[in-house]
Design a protein around this motif. Structure first.
Motif, PDB file in Angstrom:
ATOM      1  N   TRP A 197       0.844  -1.208   0.000  1.00 45.17           N
ATOM      2  CA  TRP A 197       0.000   0.000   0.000  1.00 45.17           C
ATOM      3  C   TRP A 197       0.862   1.235   0.000  1.00 45.17           C
ATOM      4  CZ3 TRP A 197      -3.138  -1.101   4.991  1.00 45.17           C
ATOM      5  CH2 TRP A 197      -4.074  -2.100   4.747  1.00 45.17           C
ATOM      6  N   ALA A 198       1.869   1.199   0.866  1.00 45.06           N
ATOM      7  CA  ALA A 198       2.708   2.377   1.018  1.00 45.06           C
ATOM      8  C   ALA A 198       3.390   2.710  -0.303  1.00 45.06           C
ATOM      9  CB  ALA A 198       3.739   2.154   2.115  1.00 45.06           C
ATOM     10  N   ASP A 199       3.956   1.702  -0.943  1.00 43.17           N
ATOM     11  CA  ASP A 199       4.624   1.938  -2.224  1.00 43.17           C
ATOM     12  C   ASP A 199       3.637   2.502  -3.240  1.00 43.17           C
ATOM     13  OD1 ASP A 199       7.074   1.159  -1.291  1.00 43.17           O
ATOM     14  OD2 ASP A 199       6.941  -0.891  -2.052  1.00 43.17           O
ATOM     15  N   ALA A 200       2.425   1.954  -3.242  1.00 43.74           N
ATOM     16  CA  ALA A 200       1.416   2.421  -4.191  1.00 43.74           C
ATOM     17  C   ALA A 200       1.022   3.870  -3.891  1.00 43.74           C
ATOM     18  CB  ALA A 200       0.187   1.516  -4.137  1.00 43.74           C
ATOM     19  N   LEU A 201       0.853   4.177  -2.610  1.00 40.45           N
ATOM     20  CA  LEU A 201       0.484   5.545  -2.226  1.00 40.45           C
ATOM     21  C   LEU A 201       1.583   6.539  -2.590  1.00 40.45           C
ATOM     22  CD1 LEU A 201      -1.098   5.710   1.340  1.00 40.45           C
ATOM     23  CD2 LEU A 201      -2.007   6.654  -0.773  1.00 40.45           C
ATOM     24  N   LEU A 202       2.813   6.144  -2.309  1.00 45.48           N
ATOM     25  CA  LEU A 202       3.934   7.037  -2.619  1.00 45.48           C
ATOM     26  C   LEU A 202       4.033   7.258  -4.126  1.00 45.48           C
ATOM     27  CD1 LEU A 202       4.720   6.669   0.390  1.00 45.48           C
ATOM     28  CD2 LEU A 202       7.080   6.482  -0.352  1.00 45.48           C
ATOM     29  N   ALA A 203       3.849   6.186  -4.887  1.00 48.24           N
ATOM     30  CA  ALA A 203       3.939   6.307  -6.341  1.00 48.24           C
ATOM     31  C   ALA A 203       2.846   7.228  -6.874  1.00 48.24           C
ATOM     32  CB  ALA A 203       3.841   4.923  -6.992  1.00 48.24           C
ATOM     33  N   LEU A 204       1.695   7.184  -6.218  1.00 49.33           N
ATOM     34  CA  LEU A 204       0.560   7.977  -6.664  1.00 49.33           C
ATOM     35  C   LEU A 204       0.754   9.469  -6.361  1.00 49.33           C
ATOM     36  CD1 LEU A 204      -2.281   7.490  -7.881  1.00 49.33           C
ATOM     37  CD2 LEU A 204      -3.148   7.320  -5.541  1.00 49.33           C
ATOM     38  N   HIS A 205       1.305   9.769  -5.188  1.00 49.39           N
ATOM     39  CA  HIS A 205       1.303  11.157  -4.720  1.00 49.39           C
ATOM     40  C   HIS A 205       2.658  11.853  -4.720  1.00 49.39           C
ATOM     41  CE1 HIS A 205      -2.861  10.845  -3.570  1.00 49.39           C
ATOM     42  NE2 HIS A 205      -2.607   9.755  -2.878  1.00 49.39           N
ATOM     43  N   LEU A 206       3.730  11.079  -4.641  1.00 51.88           N
ATOM     44  CA  LEU A 206       5.047  11.701  -4.490  1.00 51.88           C
ATOM     45  C   LEU A 206       5.958  11.302  -5.650  1.00 51.88           C
ATOM     46  CD1 LEU A 206       5.512  10.924  -0.688  1.00 51.88           C
ATOM     47  CD2 LEU A 206       4.701  13.053  -1.708  1.00 51.88           C
ATOM     48  N   ASP A 207       7.053  12.050  -5.788  1.00 54.41           N
ATOM     49  CA  ASP A 207       7.963  11.680  -6.867  1.00 54.41           C
ATOM     50  C   ASP A 207       8.914  10.568  -6.412  1.00 54.41           C
ATOM     51  OD1 ASP A 207      10.435  12.749  -5.767  1.00 54.41           O
ATOM     52  OD2 ASP A 207       9.587  14.730  -6.175  1.00 54.41           O
ATOM     53  N   GLU A 208       9.739  10.114  -7.322  1.00 50.67           N
ATOM     54  CA  GLU A 208      10.533   8.915  -7.066  1.00 50.67           C
ATOM     55  C   GLU A 208      11.633   9.102  -6.034  1.00 50.67           C
ATOM     56  OE1 GLU A 208      11.975   7.684 -10.824  1.00 50.67           O
ATOM     57  OE2 GLU A 208       9.983   7.084 -11.544  1.00 50.67           O
ATOM     58  N   SER A 209      11.877  10.351  -5.649  1.00 50.44           N
ATOM     59  CA  SER A 209      12.929  10.553  -4.663  1.00 50.44           C
ATOM     60  C   SER A 209      12.485  10.099  -3.272  1.00 50.44           C
ATOM     61  CB  SER A 209      13.325  12.034  -4.633  1.00 50.44           C
ATOM     62  OG  SER A 209      12.218  12.845  -4.292  1.00 50.44           O
ATOM     63  N   TRP A 210      11.192   9.867  -3.088  1.00 54.11           N
ATOM     64  CA  TRP A 210      10.685   9.427  -1.783  1.00 54.11           C
ATOM     65  C   TRP A 210      10.671   7.907  -1.687  1.00 54.11           C
ATOM     66  CZ3 TRP A 210       9.299  12.355   2.445  1.00 54.11           C
ATOM     67  CH2 TRP A 210       9.308  13.739   2.237  1.00 54.11           C
ATOM     68  N   SER A 211      10.960   7.415  -0.498  1.00 53.19           N
ATOM     69  CA  SER A 211      10.905   5.968  -0.305  1.00 53.19           C
ATOM     70  C   SER A 211      10.171   5.639   0.992  1.00 53.19           C
ATOM     71  CB  SER A 211      12.315   5.385  -0.271  1.00 53.19           C
ATOM     72  OG  SER A 211      13.017   5.898   0.840  1.00 53.19           O
ATOM     73  N   PHE A 212       9.827   4.367   1.115  1.00 55.94           N
ATOM     74  CA  PHE A 212       9.093   3.912   2.284  1.00 55.94           C
ATOM     75  C   PHE A 212       9.880   2.843   3.034  1.00 55.94           C
ATOM     76  CE2 PHE A 212       6.455   0.706   4.287  1.00 55.94           C
ATOM     77  CZ  PHE A 212       5.766   1.494   5.192  1.00 55.94           C
TER      78      PHE A 212
END
Ligand SMILES: [Zn+2]
Ligand SMILES: [Zn+2]
Length: 152
Positions: A10-25
């Motif tokens: 979920w987290a990866d999907a949420l990050l991919a949806l809302h943030l750019d690739e520089s963010w990680s979980f």
């Protein structure tokens, strides 16, 4: 699939949806705080311990809370910009990062300009600065307090 694997998905999907690739979980080992948004590392983490205990809705809310911080930026704290973004994402919780036991009983919620959160049972009598931003008292890291019984 373990619960933690699911949370990571979920987290990866949420990050991919809302943030750019520089963010990680990732997961962390915090015992009381549920989630954290590290602006320096551009990393959102969720407590492994709480992720195992929380139900799905609750974990989802923790993730939305932190994604809103990432979108709002380090200076936003839990101010109007963060609140608006969080609401748009579907976040319905409060402004704390703590586990359910602490937050349900505590009355005062505080946050520093960098978004670190604190809860207190009583309103601190004098100005307090964020111990996570600075070991010594620092005017730039003053914690602002909100009365949870009055906040909606
Ligand atoms: Zn927060
Ligand atoms: Zn801080």
């Amino acid at each position: 699939m373990s619960d933690l694997d699911r949370v990571r998905r979920w987290a990866d999907a949420l990050l991919a949806l809302h943030l750019d690739e520089s963010w990680s979980f990732g997961f962390d080992n915090a015992a009381r705080r549920a989630g954290l948004c590290d602006f320096g590392k551009k990393r959102i983490t969720v407590s492994r311990h709480l992720a195992e205990r929380f139900d799905d809705d609750r974990i989802h809310q923790v993730l939305l809370h932190e994604v809103a911080h990432a979108l709002a930026g380090a200076g936003a704290g839990h101010g109007p910009r963060w609140r608006e973004l969080a609401r748009d994402l579907g976040y319905v919780g409060g402004t704390t990062h703590d586990g359910p036991i602490a937050t349900e009983r505590a009355r005062w919620s505080g946050s520093c300009p960098a978004g670190h959160s604190f809860v207190r049972f009583r309103r601190p009598g004098r100005e307090v600065s964020c111990g996570r931003c600075s070991r010594r008292f620092d005017r730039g890291s003053i914690i602002t307090w909100v009365d949870l019984r009055r906040a909606s």
